[in-house]
Every structure is written in C-alpha cells, then in structure tokens.
Design a protein around this motif. Structure first.
Motif, short mmCIF file in Angstrom:
data_model
loop_
_atom_site.label_atom_id
_atom_site.label_comp_id
_atom_site.label_asym_id
_atom_site.label_seq_id
_atom_site.Cartn_x
_atom_site.Cartn_y
_atom_site.Cartn_z
N UNK A 33 0.83 -1.21 0.00
CA UNK A 33 0.00 0.00 0.00
C UNK A 33 0.86 1.25 0.00
N UNK A 34 1.90 1.29 0.81
CA UNK A 34 2.76 2.47 0.89
C UNK A 34 3.51 2.72 -0.41
N UNK A 35 3.91 1.64 -1.09
CA UNK A 35 4.57 1.82 -2.39
C UNK A 35 3.60 2.44 -3.39
N UNK A 36 2.37 1.93 -3.43
CA UNK A 36 1.37 2.51 -4.33
C UNK A 36 1.10 3.97 -3.97
N UNK A 37 1.10 4.28 -2.69
CA UNK A 37 0.80 5.64 -2.25
C UNK A 37 1.92 6.60 -2.61
N UNK A 38 3.18 6.21 -2.36
CA UNK A 38 4.30 7.13 -2.52
C UNK A 38 4.79 7.25 -3.96
N UNK B 151 -5.30 -0.63 0.82
CA UNK B 151 -5.54 -0.16 2.18
C UNK B 151 -6.69 -0.93 2.82
N UNK B 152 -7.72 -1.23 2.03
CA UNK B 152 -8.83 -2.03 2.53
C UNK B 152 -8.36 -3.42 2.94
N UNK C 235 -3.12 9.60 5.79
CA UNK C 235 -3.11 9.42 4.34
C UNK C 235 -3.88 10.55 3.66
N UNK C 236 -5.02 10.91 4.21
CA UNK C 236 -5.81 12.01 3.64
C UNK C 236 -5.02 13.31 3.70
N UNK C 237 -4.38 13.59 4.84
CA UNK C 237 -3.58 14.80 4.96
C UNK C 237 -2.41 14.80 3.97
N UNK C 238 -1.83 13.61 3.74
CA UNK C 238 -0.72 13.52 2.79
C UNK C 238 -1.20 13.83 1.37
N UNK C 239 -2.36 13.34 1.01
CA UNK C 239 -2.95 13.69 -0.29
C UNK C 239 -3.15 15.20 -0.40
N UNK C 240 -3.70 15.80 0.64
CA UNK C 240 -3.98 17.24 0.62
C UNK C 240 -2.69 18.06 0.50
#
Length: 220
Positions: free
Chosen positions: A85-90, A111-112, A128-133
């Motif tokens: 999940x973190x790889x996909x996110x970053x 993440x689910x 995660x939401x704050x990181x997106x923002x």
C-alpha cells in the motif's frame, strides 16, 4: 474478527495443504517478500540504492519480522500488505491524476486489504488524507477515489461476514484503545501549543516593557 488471513488459509488448504501448514506458508512467504518490498519502498523514498539495501537488511534481521514469520499470526501478512500500500501511495503521490484513476483505486483496495488483515491500520486513514492534501494535485478528486475504493471493498467484505451489530462492536473493541491514546496525545499537544503561544506573547510583552526604561535612558 480479521477475515483476510483465514480466507487465505482456506485458499491454500484447497490446494491440498493442512490448515496449520497453510498458515505457516503464508506467514513465511509474506515475511520473505516483505524484505524485497521494503527495499523498493526505501529506494522510492530516499532515491538511494545503498540506503535501500541497508533498510532491507535491517528488516531482514529484525527480530519481530523473523519471529512473526514463524508463527500463525496476522502481523507478517499485515506488514506485507501495508508495504505494498505504501509503495502505491508514494510512487505517484505528487502526480496530477483524474478522479476515478486506476492507481488510486488500487491504492484504496490495498488499504482495505490491510485493514481487513489488522483493523488497527484504520488509524492511518487520516494521515493518508492529509498527505494527499499536502502533496497531490487534484487532491480532492484523488481522496474521493481512494475513499470510495476503500469503503466499497471493506463494506462489501464485512457485510458478507458479520451482522451490523457484531461488526460495530468488534471494530470498537479493536480500535478504542488506539483512539483513546491518539485523543490523549492530541490533547496534550494542543495544550502545549496553546501554552507556548500564551507564554511566548507574555515573554515578548515582558521583554518589551522591560526594555523601555533602557531605551529612554540611552535616548536621554
């Protein structure tokens, strides 16, 4: 109460293994792959193969990772899915993505799966939401895509396994301690910030008032 690991055990059992052996195979395999994924994640984060190598080495010799890989526990599988999940996110957090992009859907899906492995991971939703923002272009659209994917997969899966009453009670038992700790830490930090602001204004005012006689004396 943590459905993904038992479902994977049943999947492996369908190929002829016993339940205990299947659980050990899943944990051991996840622990080994964690090292490789950890290398990729650190390399993406620090842009250095050398740092990534040492990071993967530390994970490989980590006592917790080694011990968890040998037991029938959800920890190793949870770490494995969380690293994916973190790889996909970053990898594409700073990119401009349209709403309903496949990448953000996959990120929400992973993440689910992490939450379905260990419910405690739900506490990462707000960071995660704050990181997106903070990092993403078209952040609102990407957050909506991520949340819809996450909530859809989680809701469908859990609705097939539990009644609503049992589900709410189980989730509360899993996350209540974490929520209480987070609220306590947040309250302490808020008090410290407010106290610092008040003290800073008081000290500044005191310094200004104390400096006035010296300024007048020097001026005269």
């Amino acid at each position: 109460t943590r459905p993904l690991y038992p479902l994977l055990i049943n999947l492996v059992v369908s190929f002829g293994s016993d339940a205990v052996g299947a659980a050990q195979i899943i944990s051991l395999t996840a622990g080994i792959i964690c090292v490789l994924i950890g290398y990729a994640l650190v390399k993406i984060s620090f842009k250095s193969a050398k740092i990534a190598f040492y990071g993967a080495l530390l994970l490989a010799i980590s006592f917790n990772n080694v011990v968890w890989s040998g037991f029938i526990m959800t920890e190793t599988l949870g770490v494995f899915i969380q690293l994916v999940f973190l790889i996909l996110l970053f990898t594409q957090i700073n990119d401009e993505r349209p709403i309903a992009s496949l990448h953000d859907m996959l990120t929400g899906l992973m993440f689910a799966l992490a939450v379905l492995t260990r419910y405690e991971y739900i506490i990462l939703l707000f960071p995660v939401i704050f990181l997106y923002l903070a990092s993403s272009k078209n952040s609102i659209g990407r957050i909506v895509t991520f949340l819809v994917s996450f909530l859809f997969v989680t809701a469908v899966w859990l609705s097939l396994l539990f009644s609503i009453q049992d589900l709410v009670a189980g989730l509360w038992l899993e996350v209540k301690d974490l929520l209480i700790i987070c609220l306590m830490i947040g309250s302490v930090l808020l008090i410290l910030v407010i106290a610092y602001q008040k003290l800073n204004k008081y000290v500044l005012k005191l310094a200004q008032n104390s400096a006035k006689p010296f300024v007048i004396l020097l001026w005269t």
